[in-house]
Structure formats: C-alpha cells, structure tokens
Enzyme design. Sequence first.
Site, mmCIF file in Angstrom:
data_model
loop_
_atom_site.group_PDB
_atom_site.id
_atom_site.type_symbol
_atom_site.label_atom_id
_atom_site.label_comp_id
_atom_site.label_asym_id
_atom_site.label_seq_id
_atom_site.Cartn_x
_atom_site.Cartn_y
_atom_site.Cartn_z
ATOM 1 N N ASP A 1 0.840 -1.195 0.000
ATOM 2 C CA ASP A 1 0.000 0.000 0.000
ATOM 3 C C ASP A 1 0.884 1.256 0.000
ATOM 4 O O ASP A 1 1.837 1.351 0.785
ATOM 5 C CB ASP A 1 -0.874 -0.020 1.263
ATOM 6 C CG ASP A 1 -1.964 1.026 1.246
ATOM 7 O OD1 ASP A 1 -2.419 1.395 0.148
ATOM 8 O OD2 ASP A 1 -2.371 1.465 2.339
ATOM 9 N N HIS A 2 0.579 2.200 -0.871
ATOM 10 C CA HIS A 2 1.324 3.471 -0.955
ATOM 11 C C HIS A 2 2.833 3.274 -1.056
ATOM 12 O O HIS A 2 3.611 3.891 -0.303
ATOM 13 C CB HIS A 2 1.002 4.378 0.242
ATOM 14 C CG HIS A 2 -0.412 4.878 0.232
ATOM 15 N ND1 HIS A 2 -0.836 5.875 -0.607
ATOM 16 C CD2 HIS A 2 -1.506 4.471 0.924
ATOM 17 C CE1 HIS A 2 -2.132 6.081 -0.419
ATOM 18 N NE2 HIS A 2 -2.564 5.235 0.499
ATOM 19 N N GLY B 1 -7.512 8.396 7.418
ATOM 20 C CA GLY B 1 -7.676 8.618 8.853
ATOM 21 C C GLY B 1 -9.128 8.736 9.274
ATOM 22 O O GLY B 1 -10.049 8.464 8.493
ATOM 23 N N HIS C 1 -9.336 5.355 -1.899
ATOM 24 C CA HIS C 1 -8.538 5.378 -0.658
ATOM 25 C C HIS C 1 -9.252 6.228 0.383
ATOM 26 O O HIS C 1 -10.208 6.934 0.082
ATOM 27 C CB HIS C 1 -7.159 5.987 -0.935
ATOM 28 C CG HIS C 1 -6.203 5.034 -1.576
ATOM 29 N ND1 HIS C 1 -5.091 4.555 -0.932
ATOM 30 C CD2 HIS C 1 -6.204 4.467 -2.800
ATOM 31 C CE1 HIS C 1 -4.437 3.733 -1.742
ATOM 32 N NE2 HIS C 1 -5.089 3.670 -2.891
ATOM 33 N N ASN D 1 -10.306 0.865 0.131
ATOM 34 C CA ASN D 1 -9.256 0.662 1.141
ATOM 35 C C ASN D 1 -9.717 1.013 2.547
ATOM 36 O O ASN D 1 -10.153 2.145 2.797
ATOM 37 C CB ASN D 1 -8.045 1.540 0.817
ATOM 38 C CG ASN D 1 -7.317 1.077 -0.422
ATOM 39 O OD1 ASN D 1 -7.762 0.184 -1.125
ATOM 40 N ND2 ASN D 1 -6.177 1.684 -0.677
HETATM 41 O O1 G3H Z 1 -3.197 4.832 3.636
HETATM 42 C C1 G3H Z 1 -2.469 4.671 4.611
HETATM 43 C C2 G3H Z 1 -2.661 3.539 5.515
HETATM 44 O O2 G3H Z 1 -3.695 3.781 6.412
HETATM 45 C C3 G3H Z 1 -1.363 3.121 6.148
HETATM 46 O O3 G3H Z 1 -1.105 3.748 7.346
HETATM 47 O O4 G3H Z 1 1.383 4.139 7.276
HETATM 48 O O5 G3H Z 1 0.125 4.053 9.445
HETATM 49 O O6 G3H Z 1 0.492 1.972 8.111
HETATM 50 P P1 G3H Z 1 0.314 3.472 8.083
HETATM 51 P P1 13P Z 2 -8.598 4.887 5.902
HETATM 52 O O1 13P Z 2 -7.631 5.630 6.759
HETATM 53 O O2 13P Z 2 -9.816 5.727 5.609
HETATM 54 O O3 13P Z 2 -8.962 3.562 6.467
HETATM 55 O O4 13P Z 2 -7.886 4.647 4.487
HETATM 56 C C1 13P Z 2 -7.048 3.553 4.299
HETATM 57 C C2 13P Z 2 -6.299 3.630 3.015
HETATM 58 O O5 13P Z 2 -6.601 4.380 2.105
HETATM 59 C C3 13P Z 2 -5.154 2.730 2.868
HETATM 60 O O6 13P Z 2 -4.492 2.916 1.662
HETATM 61 ZN ZN ZN Z 3 -4.527 5.007 1.049
#
Ligand code: G3H
Ligand code: 13P
Ligand code: ZN
Length: 322
Positions: free
Chosen positions: A82-83, A181, A210, A253
């Site tokens: 992810d990302h 978030g 997302h 997501n």
């Molecule tokens: O889109 C982002 C996700 O919620 C990942 O969050 O970098 O805290 O694992 P994190």
């Molecule tokens: P949320 O923070 O809304 O759950 O989004 C998650 C996300 O986009 C992960 O890539």
């Molecule tokens: Zn995301």
Amino acid sequence: MFLVPLHEIYADANRNNYAIGQFNVSNLEFVQAVLETAAEIKSPVIIAASKSAIEYAGVENLVTMVKTGANSISVPVALHLDHGPSLELVVKCVEAGFPSVMIDGSHHPLEENIRITREVTDYAHKHNVTVEAELGRLGGIEDDVNVDTKDAFLTDPDEAQRFVEESGCDALAIAVGTSHGAYTFKEKAKLDFKRIATIKKRLRIPLVLHGASGVPKELIDKLTRYGGKIADAKGVPDEAYRKAVQCGINKINIDTDLRLAFAASIRQVMIEKPEVFDPRKILAPAREAVREVVKQKMKVFGSSGKAEPVRPAEGVTYDKCY
Ligand code: G3H
Ligand code: 13P
Ligand code: ZN
C-alpha cells in the site's frame, strides 16, 4: 489457495461492477480476522501492508503469515503493497512474494508521477505483478471550496487517461473527496460521484477509493465509553460506498475502521477485566471485533459470495498487464 495476482481478482469485479475490500494489516490477529472472514462469506480479498507496517512486522513475517493463511482457505487472496514510495520497496516486496503493489507518485507533478510509475510497471509486469498507481491528491471537498480549487486536487479525467496510457498501470487510485484517517469529513460526507463515473467511462480499468473508512458511530461510542479520545471523527457512510461502486470503483481501502474496532475492544477488556493479563484473552475479542467490521464491509461492497475459482473472465484480455 495460493496468493493470486490482483488483476485476476479485479477481472470479475470490473466486469460485474462490485468492489473488493483492501484491508490493511500489521499483525497476526488482523491477518487472521481478514482471511477467516473472507473464507466464511466466500469473498475475494486484498490484504495490504504499508511501508510502516512492513517496518513494524517485517516483510518476510507478513508474507509468511498471509501465504499460510491463504493456503488454508479456498478464496482468492492478494497481498498488496500500500502506498509504495519507491521502486526499491516495490522490488523488495516482489522478491518476498507480493503479487501486487501500489506505487504512489501522487505528490509529484504529472510527468514525474508517470515516469516513476512507468519504471515500476516495467519491472512488475515482468514478474506478473499487478500495479496500482495514484493520481490527484486526497482531501475533503468543503462547501466553501470553489470549482477551480477543487479541480486542482481532485483527479482530472483527461490527465487520468494520459496517465494510464503512458504509465501502463493496471488500476488507478483517484481523488474524489475522501482522505485518510478518522477525520475525513467535517460535516456530511461529500464524494464526487460524477467524477468517478466520468473517469471510469474513459478508462474502463479498476478504480480505487482510498481513505474510505466509515468511522461508524458505534465504534466511536465504544472507544469513548472506554476512555478513548476521538472527537468529531466522520467517515464514508454505507450509502456512499454503494454509489461509488455503481459509478465504477472496484477496490475500497480500509485501515482506520479496523484500528478503531481493535482499539475499542482492547480498551473494553482492560477496563472491564482488570484481572486479565494473558495477551490471548485481550487480543481474541479484538480479533473478533475486526472480523465484524470486515464482514460488514464485504457485504456492502458486494464482494461476499463472489469467490469463484480463479479463471480469466470472458472477454478480458489483460492487455494492460503486460
Ligand atoms: O493509507 C495509509 C494507511 O492507512 C497506512 O497507514 O502508514 O500508518 O500503516 P500506516
Ligand atoms: P482509511 O484511513 O480511511 O482507512 O484509508 C485507508 C487507506 O486508504 C489505505 O491505503
Ligand atoms: Zn490510502
């Protein structure tokens, strides 16, 4: 079933207009909760790990946990970065066994985003790995934001078409009003559904939403009841998921909702059962709480019952994957 490339899961979702949930994980209990629920309600599923989740849990540990779980159930499971911030992390994940990655160049100017994404697709497609990219900047659409400002950060359909043609990505994350978030919206949820449909009609490839957690009131109430602090959090309501899917979203997501459910449950046990110190007695109810969230999402997204044996859907050529 083995881990499968995401483009195999997408094929049916894209043709039959439903969305697969992407659920972010960074520990064993989340992996178990997501996979057990997918098996129970026969849904294809995407488990995702971010850079920080990989730093927390270790790439090999994550791959081993997800592969072990996926092999013991009979629904298609994809493991997705992810990302992804760089080709370097993409390579690390692919070498460790990820069948799908995201490269996120959305903070760069268009040309640079195309260049970074092209580099990743050239590498990933040689390994039969699916690539998601992102165009536009996530952020809420407030009432006082004028059209020009809105157009500056939401995904532009013309740019999206050029971006996909030149970068060769298989799926595109678009900015249509959500953000990551718990504080996605100040007031009512506002998503630009027309923009989703316009982009879908042009591109016809899987589109990704997302920042899609719902931040349900029951979870916020439970968290605050047991001492958590989370004021004015608002997310995407179920009705908006349904509409987004109708307009062409194929992957949604979710991370924050799982974290809220997990944290609220742990708080409950710690407060109601102060005598408990066995981690399994603390974590098992939290795992169950995550399962409930995952199940509800899969039903709303339309993926429950869709776990057919994986085969190329009729008329789908995977041209974009190679
Ligand atoms: O889109 C982002 C996700 O919620 C990942 O969050 O970098 O805290 O694992 P994190
Ligand atoms: P949320 O923070 O809304 O759950 O989004 C998650 C996300 O986009 C992960 O890539
Ligand atoms: Zn995301």
